[in-house]
Motif scaffolding. Structure first.
Motif, PDB file in Angstrom:
ATOM      1  N   VAL A  68       0.870  -1.157  -0.177  1.00  0.00           N
ATOM      2  CA  VAL A  68       0.091   0.011  -0.153  1.00  0.00           C
ATOM      3  C   VAL A  68       0.821   1.260  -0.084  1.00  0.00           C
ATOM      4  CG1 VAL A  68      -1.717   1.126   1.362  1.00  0.00           C
ATOM      5  CG2 VAL A  68      -1.758  -1.167   1.014  1.00  0.00           C
ATOM      6  N   LYS A  69       0.591   2.001  -1.004  1.00  0.00           N
ATOM      7  CA  LYS A  69       1.642   3.354  -1.272  1.00  0.00           C
ATOM      8  C   LYS A  69       1.398   4.233   0.124  1.00  0.00           C
ATOM      9  CE  LYS A  69       3.037   6.227  -5.081  1.00  0.00           C
ATOM     10  NZ  LYS A  69       2.735   6.574  -6.340  1.00  0.00           N
ATOM     11  N   ILE A  75      -1.309  -5.678   1.329  1.00  0.00           N
ATOM     12  CA  ILE A  75      -2.473  -6.550   1.313  1.00  0.00           C
ATOM     13  C   ILE A  75      -2.209  -8.043   0.611  1.00  0.00           C
ATOM     14  CG2 ILE A  75      -4.743  -6.787  -0.384  1.00  0.00           C
ATOM     15  CD1 ILE A  75      -4.677  -3.854  -0.473  1.00  0.00           C
ATOM     16  N   LYS A  76      -2.350  -8.974   1.541  1.00  0.00           N
ATOM     17  CA  LYS A  76      -1.906 -10.434   1.212  1.00  0.00           C
ATOM     18  C   LYS A  76      -2.489 -10.950  -0.080  1.00  0.00           C
ATOM     19  CE  LYS A  76       1.065 -10.413   4.771  1.00  0.00           C
ATOM     20  NZ  LYS A  76       2.286 -10.791   4.603  1.00  0.00           N
ATOM     21  N   ILE A  77      -1.970 -11.942  -0.509  1.00  0.00           N
ATOM     22  CA  ILE A  77      -2.483 -12.790  -1.627  1.00  0.00           C
ATOM     23  C   ILE A  77      -3.678 -13.644  -0.986  1.00  0.00           C
ATOM     24  CG2 ILE A  77      -0.930 -14.811  -1.172  1.00  0.00           C
ATOM     25  CD1 ILE A  77      -0.758 -15.295  -4.056  1.00  0.00           C
ATOM     26  N   GLY A  78      -4.477 -13.647  -1.813  1.00  0.00           N
ATOM     27  CA  GLY A  78      -5.803 -14.241  -1.215  1.00  0.00           C
ATOM     28  C   GLY A  78      -6.994 -13.485  -0.606  1.00  0.00           C
ATOM     29  N   THR A  79      -6.471 -12.206  -0.483  1.00  0.00           N
ATOM     30  CA  THR A  79      -7.457 -11.267   0.186  1.00  0.00           C
ATOM     31  C   THR A  79      -8.815 -11.278  -0.676  1.00  0.00           C
ATOM     32  OG1 THR A  79      -5.779 -10.263   1.238  1.00  0.00           O
ATOM     33  CG2 THR A  79      -8.037  -9.248   1.127  1.00  0.00           C
ATOM     34  N   LYS A  80      -9.875 -11.601  -0.052  1.00  0.00           N
ATOM     35  CA  LYS A  80     -11.356 -11.404  -0.716  1.00  0.00           C
ATOM     36  C   LYS A  80     -11.881 -10.065  -1.019  1.00  0.00           C
ATOM     37  CE  LYS A  80     -12.511 -16.395  -0.482  1.00  0.00           C
ATOM     38  NZ  LYS A  80     -13.159 -17.291   0.313  1.00  0.00           N
ATOM     39  N   PHE A 100      -8.762  -2.567   5.854  1.00  0.00           N
ATOM     40  CA  PHE A 100      -7.736  -1.647   5.109  1.00  0.00           C
ATOM     41  C   PHE A 100      -8.684  -0.419   4.827  1.00  0.00           C
ATOM     42  CE2 PHE A 100      -5.425  -5.462   4.354  1.00  0.00           C
ATOM     43  CZ  PHE A 100      -4.117  -4.973   4.593  1.00  0.00           C
ATOM     44  N   GLY A 101      -9.864  -0.559   4.594  1.00  0.00           N
ATOM     45  CA  GLY A 101     -10.648   0.616   4.026  1.00  0.00           C
ATOM     46  C   GLY A 101     -10.831   0.690   2.580  1.00  0.00           C
ATOM     47  N   ALA A 102     -11.111   1.865   2.022  1.00  0.00           N
ATOM     48  CA  ALA A 102     -11.319   2.311   0.522  1.00  0.00           C
ATOM     49  C   ALA A 102      -9.980   2.154  -0.221  1.00  0.00           C
ATOM     50  CB  ALA A 102     -11.909   3.618   0.513  1.00  0.00           C
ATOM     51  N   MET A 103     -10.069   1.312  -1.193  1.00  0.00           N
ATOM     52  CA  MET A 103      -8.875   1.268  -1.946  1.00  0.00           C
ATOM     53  C   MET A 103      -9.367   1.354  -3.214  1.00  0.00           C
ATOM     54  SD  MET A 103      -6.340   0.603   0.140  1.00  0.00           S
ATOM     55  CE  MET A 103      -4.922  -0.374  -0.543  1.00  0.00           C
TER      56      MET A 103
END
Length: 113
Positions: A68-69, A75-80, A100-103
């Motif tokens: 995340v810049k 954000i990990k691999i597999g995050t839905k 994490f919130g809005a992305m």
């Protein structure tokens, strides 16, 4: 001389009208004026990493760890991610990720569930 649309296949400017069709003398492609208006109204098609077409409201999974810049979060691999919205721009997915919130994500780093 009339202004006819460029050829949708080869983008040639030397098109002419033949009855209700437009014709390209360079590649031989023929199309109607209705096709011209339909193409101009089409939305950009956004595809995931596997080539599946994405739509608003789809659920996706992240296929690689994403930094995340501006922070030390990852954000990990597999995050839905549920209920995505497609937007124009470099990052074409607008979403809300739990914890994490809005992305904004790029479609090349997700796959459709």
């Amino acid at each position: 001389m009339s202004n006819f649309p460029n050829c949708p296949t080869c983008n040639s400017e030397y098109t002419y009208e033949d009855g209700s069709h437009f014709v390209c003398p360079e590649c031989g492609h023929e199309w109607t004026s209705e096709l011209e208006t339909e193409n101009s109204e089409d939305k950009k098609i956004i595809k995931d990493a596997n080539g599946n077409v994405l739509n608003d409201g789809d659920s996706v999974t992240v296929i690689k760890d994403l930094k995340v810049k501006g922070s030390s979060l990852v954000i990990k691999i597999g995050t839905k991610v549920k209920n995505i919205r497609l937007i124009d721009g470099d990052h074409d997915i607008d979403c809300k990720i739990d914890s994490f919130g809005a992305m904004k994500l790029k479609s090349e780093f997700v796959k459709k569930i």
